[in-house]
Enzyme design. Structure first.
Site, PDB file in Angstrom:
ATOM      1  N   ASP A 242       0.846  -1.197   0.000  1.00  0.00           N
ATOM      2  CA  ASP A 242       0.000   0.000   0.000  1.00  0.00           C
ATOM      3  C   ASP A 242       0.882   1.249   0.000  1.00  0.00           C
ATOM      4  O   ASP A 242       0.729   2.170  -0.811  1.00  0.00           O
ATOM      5  CB  ASP A 242      -0.874  -0.042   1.266  1.00  0.00           C
ATOM      6  CG  ASP A 242      -1.994   0.974   1.243  1.00  0.00           C
ATOM      7  OD1 ASP A 242      -2.105   1.718   0.259  1.00  0.00           O
ATOM      8  OD2 ASP A 242      -2.760   1.021   2.218  1.00  0.00           O
ATOM      9  N   ASP A 246       2.141   3.749  -3.459  1.00  0.00           N
ATOM     10  CA  ASP A 246       1.831   5.186  -3.507  1.00  0.00           C
ATOM     11  C   ASP A 246       3.112   5.999  -3.676  1.00  0.00           C
ATOM     12  O   ASP A 246       3.144   6.992  -4.405  1.00  0.00           O
ATOM     13  CB  ASP A 246       1.117   5.642  -2.225  1.00  0.00           C
ATOM     14  CG  ASP A 246      -0.395   5.642  -2.396  1.00  0.00           C
ATOM     15  OD1 ASP A 246      -0.885   4.862  -3.238  1.00  0.00           O
ATOM     16  OD2 ASP A 246      -1.071   6.422  -1.710  1.00  0.00           O
TER      17      ASP A 246
END
Ligand code: NAD
Length: 351
Positions: A242, A246
């Site tokens: 995650d 990003d």
């Protein structure tokens, strides 16, 4: 083929609409249905993943999502918040493999916050496990302790079979690319990822053509901004993936450029941009639809096994950038600023 679109909230509807234009032009015979999810699901049915939406998603061959979330739902109980709809659909459909390419178009080298020589030609793929780890592990919650204070608990856990399942996908994707796989863990501190590393090493015997390396997640975070081109495919668990994906997205200039795919064991997938619903710019026709359009390209590649259609979409995007058209998030001094709708139309025109 049956495609279900889930426009969702914020900029979701406007960006999904642009990708649908492209799919209709490429595949006039596909059936395209639509259903609410996230805040839109809550507004329609009191549930961020209405039962009818879930059923349609199960019946579809592939799903194209916009994005979910809006500050106006922040006061709802956690179970009813838009983001829960997304977590639930991933889990209900067993979409355990999240593929996030971070690719920099030559035309956007100056949009990156890193120096051109560090990022030009960047093309990496992050494979993130999506249905396990600390996001789903039990026990979880906020409890009252005997001493009167409260304690928050989440549990990081992976079974061997879950690790093997995502590992196989990552090795196979590496075989289709430059045959370099970097597995990211924190095996020096966390037993869960010690097991992760063992299973990756074990699996590597089945893929002698792929060179496997390992990196601790803190070092990986640093290397991604120091020398990102050292990577080809990275594989990691849910929470590390995650964060790292990003971070990788920003290497390419704007989160508005990055597609993603979440696949089950049969390559049925939910395709969505990597960004959120950007409520700050919703309804203004200024969002960048390219991440969603490139997500549709991934749908052709991974679910429909039509790589030529995927390439046509990617080339149409590249040509549009070459012609100097930009949405506000990737704008530079020498380009022409256009809105979301016009970007969709120009890419369609170049298809
Ligand atoms: P965000 O990704 O929505 O926005 C971050 C910043 O990037 C904002 O300034 C936004 O304007 C900009 N941005 C995002 N997409 C863009 C695009 N296509 N074109 C131009 N600019 C773009 O993240 P956030 O602000 O942290 O979250 C907003 C909402 O989205 C929250 O409710 C969050 O929970 C949700 N969210 C949803 C998903 C998803 O649906 N997969 C992912 C992340 C966040």
């Amino acid at each position: 083929m049956n495609i279900l679109t889930l426009p969702g909230d914020g900029i979701g509807p406007e960006i999904t609409k642009q990708a649908v234009k492209i799919i209709k032009a490429l595949s006039p015979n596909f059936n395209i249905d639509e259903a609410p999810i996230g805040g839109a699901g809550y507004d329609a049915d009191g549930d961020p993943l209405p039962q009818t939406t879930l059923q349609k998603a199960k019946d579809a061959d592939a799903i194209l999502m916009g994005s979910v979330g809006d500050w106006k739902y922040d006061q709802l109980p956690r179970e009813l918040r838009p983001e829960r709809g997304l977590l639930r659909i991933r889990s209900e459909l067993n979409l355990f493999a999240n593929l996030r390419p971070a690719m920099l178009f030559d035309q956007l080298v100056d949009a990156s916050s890193l120096k051109p020589n560090i990022v030009s030609g960047l093309d990496i793929l992050i494979v993130r496990e999506l249905t396990g780890d600390i996001y789903f592990g039990q026990p979880r919650g906020i409890h009252n302790l005997k001493n009167g204070e409260r304690e928050g608990i989440n549990t990081m856990r992976y079974s061997e079979s879950e690790i093997r399942r995502i590992g196989n996908i990552a090795f196979q994707l590496a075989q289709l690319r430059n045959k370099k796989l970097c597995s990211v863990d924190k095996a020096n501190v966390l037993e869960t990822t010690e097991l992760w590393r063992e299973v990756m090493v074990d699996l590597s015997a089945n893929y002698p053509d792929v060179s496997l390396s390992h990196m601790y997640v803190d070092n990986a975070a640093m290397q991604l901004v120091r020398a990102p081109k050292q990577f080809d495919v990275m594989v990691t668990g849910n929470i590390f993936g995650d964060i790292l994906s990003d971070e990788a997205s920003m290497l390419t200039g704007s989160i508005g450029m990055l597609p993603s795919a979440s696949l089950d064991i049969n390559n049925k997938g939910l395709y969505e941009p990597s960004h959120g619903s950007a409520p700050d710019i919703a309804g203004q026709d200024i969002a960048n639809p390219i991440a969603t359009i490139l997500s549709a390209a991934m749908m052709y590649k991974y679910t429909f096994k039509q790589p030529n259609e995927a390439i046509r979409i990617e080339e149409a995007v590249e040509k549009t950038l070459q012609q100097g058209y930009r949405t506000a998030d990737i704008m530079d001094d020498n380009s022409t600023k256009i809105g979301c709708e016009e970007m969709g139309d120009r890419i369609l025109g170049n298809l």
